[in-house]
Design an enzyme around this catalytic site. Structure first.
Site: not given
Length: 661
Positions: A307, A548, A572, A619
């Site tokens: 972390h 897509e 995609d 996008c």
């Protein structure tokens, strides 16, 4: 009841995904267990869940017994099958990410490797957060905490347990206060929440109370219990879980300090640009520190998946961790040079090294500053065409980062994350408020909202999905929505209501047939008529489609006559064109948008859109690739949407292209 599944959570149930899984499980009354390799643990215990060491692509079983067992199993199975589980509200624009939006840790030096003296009279450890820094050393070596070393009398035990429980409540309250701070980033908030879960976990508290009942003082009991659990994490063959050992020790220390009525040595006085040196820094302490003043971090403990590393990366702080005992050589250092790319730490550098590092720091700062000037730029081509550079986001928490980067609106708002966050389907009012807030934040720029894009690969509670051999080719996206108008119309009504507040546009995912667009338009008209009859304010919106699927590419000329815009979803589209699962690492090399087959599909889509006079955008994360932007723009794309971290560089690329013309 029980149901088995294959875990798709990226990297498995490590700290933050485990924390969210437990939170989800605790929302049900039923007793819930997770079973792996015949071992069953409570799904409501973060520590037990993490120690089960559930990794990506492993088979597990969820068992539930109680009144809401069915709902519990559906929700938890849905979470386990979601590759982005635990990451949806933690993306940070400064962290490198892959196309799925998941943080990519730098290639670390093996955490088990001992630190060795480097040839430049320095040390070498784990390259945990990239970047260069040089500055005054700030040694942070708080004293160790030891137990009283005596056995309690029988009459003291009850009071000691009460004191321990009071300390636990104090630590939780302190962490709750931190979680309420607006200054805490989404990623840091997730880390603090995971630490809070450890502090409240039965594995730690019950073990400590058992030791107290055996006569140990509370501080000794906490130290022993924390060490036992940390050893369990260290023994697991998983680097993410090994890193959780440090978290357990950090939480144990906070409980001990609460028992002593003390707070840890403060980092508030760290000088501007100083290099923080420590044997170990708890994520809790680092998350609260004045991070903007810290020039770099050097630690004896920790690795690339700890972390500490995650916080450092998310705030752009170079870090070298895992130095082991060699970190003690830095206790008396006056100045430190730090190479977070190679894992090098140089103590009191000579003039030549100082000059070299100063040059590296200056070059990096110039690069950042050079990009910052593009924040407010509106990219224009030589012919006057404006190229909109927008942001891909999935929650309202990401608005600020997008605005800071200079986003010209939103090119993709992933509404499925709004659905995944809740145990039940979000109401129309909740959706309308979310979309309206988004529209207001970016007005007058457009906000393109993708309608619900879920399926067997990323299901949500409240919708039962069939078992499918290949969910990427199954009942998902617009296909599911049209089959469930009760869900789809609620979202369309919310979008119509939100359109009153800004420039809302709506796009449909997974379109492969013109009939899907026409059916949607009928539903939109029905929703508008209902809202008008009810006297509810609403407005129209442009309707577009994501390109897509190969089918959408091939019918693009016909689709362009039906919609207001195209948005090419390269993630995609690439996997469908190349017939290569983008989540399968063995075929990762085929998932390249620059492949001629994929680029040809993009060009065909752009030609159809330009010929029809509609906007063509992109996008997928490929929209932010500097090596491809010029090609996309020449194809006719006028909108590029990407993660906020890529926006300024994309604007610079477009302006350079315009200047060259």
């Amino acid at each position: 009841m029980e149901r088995s599944t294959i875990v798709r959570v990226h990297e498995g149930l490590h700290a933050r995904p485990a924390t969210r899984f437990v939170k989800l499980a605790k929302g049900f009354e039923s007793d819930v267990q997770l079973v792996k390799d015949g071992k069953a643990v409570s799904a409501k215990s973060s520590v037990k869940l993490m120690l089960l060491a559930v990794k990506e692509n492993q088979e597990v079983t969820v068992r539930a017994n109680g009144a809401d067992a069915i709902e519990a199993i559906e929700a938890l199975i849905g979470y386990l099958e979601n590759p982005r589980a635990g990451l949806d509200d933690e993306a940070d624009t400064q962290s490198p990410a892959n196309d799925a939006g998941q943080e990519v840790a730098p290639a670390p030096v093996p955490e088990s490797a001992p630190a060795a003296l480097d040839r430049a009279n320095g040390l070498r450890g784990v390259a945990a957060s990239e970047g260069f820094a040089i500055g005054p050393a700030f040694a942070h070596f708080p004293p160790d905490i030891a137990g009283q070393g005596r056995m309690l009398q029988a009459e003291e035990i009850g009071g000691e347990i009460d004191r321990f429980r009071t300390a636990i409540r104090a630590v939780q309250a302190r962490m709750d206060d931190a979680l309420a701070q607006d200054s805490l980033s989404a990623g840091d908030r997730g880390i603090v929440a995971a630490l809070r879960d450890i502090a409240a976990d039965d594995s730690l508290t019950c073990e400590a109370e058992s030791l107290i009942r055996g006569g140990n003082d509370a501080i000794s009991a906490v130290i022993t219990a924390a060490s036992t659990i940390a050893a369990d994490f260290s023994a697991v063959d998983d680097h993410y879980l090994n890193a959780r050992a440090d978290d357990v020790h950090a939480v144990g220390r906070q409980i001990c300090l609460a028992l002593l009525g003390q707070d840890d040595v403060s980092l508030e006085n760290i000088p501007e640009g100083a290099i923080l040196i420590a044997d170990d820094i708890g994520a809790w302490d680092l998350a609260r520190a004045p991070l903007k003043r810290i020039g770099g971090v050097v630690c004896g403990h920790g690795g690339a998946t700890s972390h500490i590393a995650i916080i450092a990366r998310s705030h752009g702080i170079p870090a070298v961790l895992g130095l082991g005992a060699k970190v003690n050589a830095l206790r008396t250092a006056r100045e430190v040079a730090l190479d977070g790319n190679g894992g090098h730490v140089i103590i009191d550098p000579d003039a030549a090294t100082r000059a070299d590092f100063a040059g590296r720091v200056e070059a990096a700062a110039k690069e950042r500053a050079g990009l910052t000037v593009f924040k407010a730029v509106t990219p224009k081509l030589a012919d006057g065409r404006i190229i909109e550079v927008a942001a891909n986001i999935g929650s309202l928490e990401e608005i600020e980062a997008a605005q800071e980067a200079g986003a010209m609106g939103v090119g993709l708002f992933r509404t499925e994350l709004l659905f995944m966050r809740h145990m039940h389907l979000p109401s129309e009012d909740m959706q309308a408020e979310t979309y309206a807030a988004l529209a207001k934040a970016f007005a007058p720029y457009p906000v393109i909202v993708r309608t619900l894009d879920i399926g067997g690969d990323k299901p949500i509670a409240g919708i039962e999905f069939p078992d499918e051999e290949n969910p990427f080719l199954g009942w998902r996206g617009i296909r599911m929505c049209l089959d469930r108008p009760d869900i789809f119309k609620r979202q369309l009504r919310a979008l119509l209501r939100a359109a009153v507040h800004g420039n809302i546009k709506v796009m449909l995912p997974m379109v492969s047939d013109i009939g899907e667009v026409r059916q949607t338009r009928v539903l939109v008209e029905e929703c508008a008529a209902e809202l008008k009859a009810e006297g509810v304010p609403h407005a129209t919106f442009d309707l577009g489609v994501m390109i897509e699927t190969p089918a959408a590419v091939l019918i693009a000329p016909a689709l362009a006559k039906e919609v207001a815009f195209f948005s090419i979803g390269t993630n995609d589209l690439t996997q469908y064109i190349m017939a290569a699962d983008r989540l399968n690492p063995t075929v990762a090399k085929l998932n390249d948008v620059a492949n001629p087959a994929v680029m040809s599909a993009i060009e065909m889509t752009a030609k159809a859109g330009v010929a029809a006079g509609i906007m063509v955008g992109m996008c997928g994360e490929a929209a932010g690739r500097p090596d491809l932007i010029a090609t996309f723009v020449k194809m006719g794309l006028t909108e590029l949407s990407m993660s906020p971290a890529s926006i300024q560089r994309a604007k610079k690329t477009i302006m350079a292209m315009a200047a060259a013309d």
